[in-house]
Design a protein around this motif. Structure first.
Motif, mmCIF file in Angstrom:
data_model
loop_
_atom_site.group_PDB
_atom_site.id
_atom_site.type_symbol
_atom_site.label_atom_id
_atom_site.label_comp_id
_atom_site.label_asym_id
_atom_site.label_seq_id
_atom_site.Cartn_x
_atom_site.Cartn_y
_atom_site.Cartn_z
ATOM 1 N N ILE A 205 0.771 -1.001 0.043
ATOM 2 C CA ILE A 205 -0.001 0.035 -0.099
ATOM 3 C C ILE A 205 0.861 1.092 -0.061
ATOM 4 O O ILE A 205 1.843 1.365 0.760
ATOM 5 C CB ILE A 205 -0.883 0.199 1.291
ATOM 6 C CG1 ILE A 205 -1.830 -1.166 1.345
ATOM 7 C CG2 ILE A 205 -1.526 1.239 1.426
ATOM 8 C CD1 ILE A 205 -3.083 -1.242 0.286
ATOM 9 N N ASP A 207 1.141 5.753 -0.783
ATOM 10 C CA ASP A 207 0.286 6.928 -0.683
ATOM 11 C C ASP A 207 -0.745 7.115 -2.056
ATOM 12 O O ASP A 207 -2.124 7.748 -1.477
ATOM 13 C CB ASP A 207 1.129 8.399 -0.980
ATOM 14 C CG ASP A 207 2.137 8.450 0.147
ATOM 15 O OD1 ASP A 207 1.824 7.823 1.209
ATOM 16 O OD2 ASP A 207 3.345 8.787 0.270
ATOM 17 N N VAL A 210 -3.710 5.085 -0.837
ATOM 18 C CA VAL A 210 -4.535 5.740 0.383
ATOM 19 C C VAL A 210 -5.342 7.074 0.107
ATOM 20 O O VAL A 210 -6.297 7.270 0.297
ATOM 21 C CB VAL A 210 -3.435 6.144 1.223
ATOM 22 C CG1 VAL A 210 -4.051 7.164 2.628
ATOM 23 C CG2 VAL A 210 -2.733 4.974 1.902
ATOM 24 N N ASN A 214 -9.261 7.850 0.316
ATOM 25 C CA ASN A 214 -9.960 8.864 0.973
ATOM 26 C C ASN A 214 -10.721 9.834 0.246
ATOM 27 O O ASN A 214 -11.432 10.784 0.729
ATOM 28 C CB ASN A 214 -8.587 9.606 1.652
ATOM 29 C CG ASN A 214 -7.864 8.801 2.682
ATOM 30 O OD1 ASN A 214 -8.577 7.903 3.433
ATOM 31 N ND2 ASN A 214 -6.733 9.292 3.222
ATOM 32 N N CYS A 230 3.337 -1.321 4.319
ATOM 33 C CA CYS A 230 2.874 -0.078 3.841
ATOM 34 C C CYS A 230 3.959 0.799 3.669
ATOM 35 O O CYS A 230 4.643 1.240 4.614
ATOM 36 C CB CYS A 230 1.794 0.527 5.008
ATOM 37 S SG CYS A 230 1.338 2.238 4.594
ATOM 38 N N SER A 232 3.827 4.103 2.855
ATOM 39 C CA SER A 232 3.712 5.466 3.463
ATOM 40 C C SER A 232 4.261 5.478 5.041
ATOM 41 O O SER A 232 4.137 4.553 5.569
ATOM 42 C CB SER A 232 2.019 5.558 3.390
ATOM 43 O OG SER A 232 1.512 5.520 2.152
ATOM 44 N N LEU A 235 -0.189 5.157 7.775
ATOM 45 C CA LEU A 235 -1.514 4.739 7.105
ATOM 46 C C LEU A 235 -2.465 5.703 7.469
ATOM 47 O O LEU A 235 -2.950 5.730 8.700
ATOM 48 C CB LEU A 235 -1.806 3.375 7.253
ATOM 49 C CG LEU A 235 -3.011 2.889 6.612
ATOM 50 C CD1 LEU A 235 -2.925 3.151 5.230
ATOM 51 C CD2 LEU A 235 -3.350 1.592 6.878
ATOM 52 N N ILE A 237 -6.021 7.398 7.281
ATOM 53 C CA ILE A 237 -7.533 6.945 6.816
ATOM 54 C C ILE A 237 -8.171 7.879 7.313
ATOM 55 O O ILE A 237 -8.627 8.327 8.470
ATOM 56 C CB ILE A 237 -8.008 5.675 7.226
ATOM 57 C CG1 ILE A 237 -7.201 4.309 6.905
ATOM 58 C CG2 ILE A 237 -9.615 5.329 6.658
ATOM 59 C CD1 ILE A 237 -6.966 4.402 5.129
#
Length: 297
Positions: A205, A207, A210, A214, A230, A232, A235, A237
């Motif tokens: 996962i 950016d 994500v 969003n 991840c 990023s 994370l 959310i």
């Protein structure tokens, strides 16, 4: 209903109901559904008009002759449905792509199905050979409610989802099949205002994923993320409508959730995550840890 008299008592016998027959046959692959025609007169022809089509590849690898027969079965069935104006409400396809020469005919079959305007459920399970790259496009399906795609790949693919105004549930799975880390899939999607449930199983996962979560699902209520890593920093959310959030990860991650309506948070992993709920903490928080060895060792 049919009445029967046995020993002076009247019993009612429920005859074959077309809706029930359709329901049973829709749970079977096409060939198995066809075999039910021997059960009774009521079952004889219903298999050929069931609105749900399922094609399951019975072997992991098919030789050229078997693959040609499998694709021919899919193509001829779809052509008959479209020719006779038989509605297709659900389409379920399992396909193991070992040679790139089979990609065009199977894409043609899927394209024919997606031209059917009443399609509500689309399920694709695709396994790609190492040297195959493919762009999956799902577009212009006004009535599609549920989309589930399971892809096993070794190289980068692209998923494009556009103009699906009725879509309520998206389930995309792209698990890892190798020890090396792959780049995240290119995930191109427009805003889905009716989306209520999102399930993503990604190896990585980043950016961009994500940001899509969003920004593209303004009324999302349930989110499930299954990931190995991840990349990023945090994370993050953010959702004003999210009520349920489930995260699964084998790596330690830091999570920040800004969701004022969140009611349930469930995390499964090997390490304790860093958790932050800047707005409102959920009513229920559940943490499940997968231990590498027994606690008493």
């Amino acid at each position: 209903m049919e009445e029967m008299k046995i020993n002076g008592q009247i019993f009612t016998k429920q005859l074959d109901v077309p809706e029930l027959i359709y329901r049973i046959q829709s749970l079977l692959p096409v060939k198995e559904a066809a075999r039910t025609c021997v059960l009774s007169n009521s079952w004889r022809h219903t298999w050929s008009t069931i609105p749900n089509l399922r094609f399951c590849q019975y072997k992991k690898r098919l030789n050229n002759e078997q693959m040609e027969m499998y694709i021919s079965l899919i193509r001829l069935t779809i052509e008959r449905y479209l020719r006779d104006s038989i509605p297709i409400k659900s389409f379920d396809l399992e396909f193991n792509v070992q040679d790139k020469k089979w990609v065009p005919p199977i894409c043609e079959c899927v394209q024919k199905v997606t031209s059917e305007s009443c399609l509500k459920d689309l399920y694709l399970q695709l396994i790609f050979a190492k040297d195959l790259e493919m762009t999956l496009k799902v577009r212009n399906l006004a009535y599609l409610r549920n989309l589930k795609i399971h892809v096993v790949r070794k190289d980068t693919n692209v998923l494009e989802i556009y103009h699906l105004p009725s879509l309520q549930c998206l389930d995309y799975s792209d698990p890892s099949t190798s020890l090396c880390v792959r780049k995240p899939i290119a995930f191109n999607i427009d805003s889905l205002s009716n989306m209520k449930e999102l399930v993503l199983n990604f190896e990585t996962i980043d950016d961009s994923i994500v940001e899509i979560i969003n920004s593209k699902f303004p009324f999302l209520e349930s989110l499930t993320l299954d990931m190995q890593q991840c990349i990023s920093g945090i994370l993050d959310i953010t959702s004003v409508s999210l009520k349920s959030l489930s995260l699964l990860s084998d790596m330690q991650i830091y999570i920040q959730v800004c969701a004022p309506k969140l009611q349930r948070f469930h995390y499964t992993g090997r390490d304790i995550p860093g958790l932050m709920f800047p707005s409102v903490a959920p009513d229920q928080i559940k943490l499940t840890f997968k231990l590498g060895k027994r606690i008493d060792q």
